[in-house]
Design an enzyme around this catalytic site. Structure first.
Site, short mmCIF file in Angstrom:
data_model
loop_
_atom_site.label_atom_id
_atom_site.label_comp_id
_atom_site.label_asym_id
_atom_site.label_seq_id
_atom_site.Cartn_x
_atom_site.Cartn_y
_atom_site.Cartn_z
N HIS A 194 1.16 -1.33 0.04
CA HIS A 194 0.16 -0.07 -0.11
C HIS A 194 1.02 1.12 -0.01
CE1 HIS A 194 -2.69 2.99 1.74
NE2 HIS A 194 -4.12 2.47 0.94
N GLU A 235 -7.57 -4.66 -0.42
CA GLU A 235 -8.93 -5.25 -2.32
C GLU A 235 -8.51 -6.34 -1.88
OE1 GLU A 235 -5.94 -3.23 -1.92
OE2 GLU A 235 -7.80 -2.00 -2.86
#
Length: 372
Positions: free
Chosen positions: A262, A316
């Protein structure tokens, strides 16, 4: 003339404004909406109550909660002309988000510039824009499959109605799992789509144009398109024993490992941890067991091949698993993400419009020198 400041590529770690909407603390693995832990809100609050928090700055008391839920439920209904428009443009190949662009543009034809309207009217526009998104996306999805559109039910809650309109399911447990996911993804700092929406709003433009600006950024596979790609990786890997070779191949070829890493978090993504617990508690399925095993193998492989990188599963990875378990197909993963994020976009657009300052950076020219 003031001296320009050179910012890092991608504006990484550059503070461009003040906000009261929320923040992401990457090193801590924590993020919040207003003054509340976002994952705690996802565990305990309705979607509508968190929506109220984002727009008005406070969680509603029971009376205001019910009134606000009724208000946005009525706005969720779309007229026959909008459904006819969708019927005229949707084909089996149409991305529901592409249909949403067209429908929002049509619905916003009468929008006035935010610069010219009072704050209460801006809020009305924000709520209407966010409320119709699930209805339009569900309708576009069903039309692309040759199915009849299911009308919005103003007596239902936002998440349950979206799941019913998209899939026909009235499973309360599935809707509650989806509610958890949607609350976790309403907002997440100054991500690309939120920033894009605020840039448009800073010009004094209208609500629809601002939302469409955010939507355009969201459509990129490096942003909103990741959940379906992360789920596809599970199919690509197959048996968890194949994971290390699969990761090695991705690293050697310079490809991203969708669902891992991330831009902000340097530890476990709290959204991923929450969704992992939700799918493990609610869905005792081969997909959940497979995802859990592969996650552990990918983390181990990354630590072995790229020591010190600290890449962990992001939202996700388990978002795709959860949406699959509640009956949403992969082509609806990113649209479902948008059902939540549009609430964050509109809250940020309202905040930017109130600021009344245009965002106008400069670029450093590096091309051929002009002849003078």
């Amino acid at each position: 003339m003031s001296t320009p400041i050179t910012a890092p590529r991608g504006l990484k770690n550059v503070i461009v404004t003040d906000t009261e909407i929320g923040d992401v603390r990457g090193e801590e693995g924590f993020y919040h909406y207003r003054q509340f832990d976002a994952t705690e809100l996802a565990r305990t609050c309705t979607f509508e109550d968190v929506w109220h928090l984002m727009v008005f700055g406070s969680l509603p008391d029971p009376g205001h909660s019910e009134a606000f839920a009724r208000r946005v439920a009525a706005l969720r209904v779309i007229d026959g002309a909008t459904v006819d428009l969708l019927r005229s443009i949707v084909t089996p190949e149409t991305d529901p988000l592409a249909a949403l662009r067209v429908a929002l543009a049509a619905l916003g034809l009468a929008d006035r510039p935010l610069y010219d309207v009072p704050a209460a009217d801006r809020v009305d526009s924000a709520l209407r824009a966010a409320a119709v998104v699930p209805t339009v996306l569900a309708a576009a999805h069903r039309l692309s499959r040759g199915q009849e559109v299911l009308d919005a039910d103003p007596d239902a809650d936002h998440v349950s109605d979206y799941l019913r309109m998209a899939t026909g399911s009235t499973d309360a447990e599935a809707a509650d799992a989806l509610r958890t996911y949607l609350v976790t993804t309403i907002d997440h700092g100054f991500n690309a789509s939120t920033f894009a929406g605020r840039v448009v709003a800073s010009t004094g433009s209208d609500m629809t144009s601002s939302v469409l600006g955010a939507l355009g950024a969201f459509l990129g596979p490096l942003h909103g398109g990741a959940p379906s790609r992360a789920l596809a990786a599970l199919d690509d890997i197959g048996d968890p024993s194949n994971t290390r070779d699969w990761v090695r191949g991705r690293i050697e070829s310079g490809e991203k490992i969708m669902g891992f890493g991330h831009a902000v978090y340097r530890t476990h993504d709290p959204r991923s941890e929450l969704l992992k617990s939700v799918v493990q508690q609610r869905f005792d399925s081969p997909l959940v067991h497979h995802a859990t095993a592969v996650e552990a193998e990918i983390e181990a492989a990354i630590n072995e091949l790229k020591p010190g990188r600290r890449l962990y599963a992001n939202v996700e990875f388990y978002a795709g698993v959860l949406m699959s378990e509640v009956g949403l197909p992969p082509e609806m993963f990113t649209p479902t993400f948008a059902v939540a994020r549009v609430v964050g976009w509109t809250a940020n657009i309202l905040e930017q419009a109130a600021e009344g300052k245009i965002i106008r950076p400069v670029a450093r020219y590096v091309g051929p020198l002009p002849a003078r």
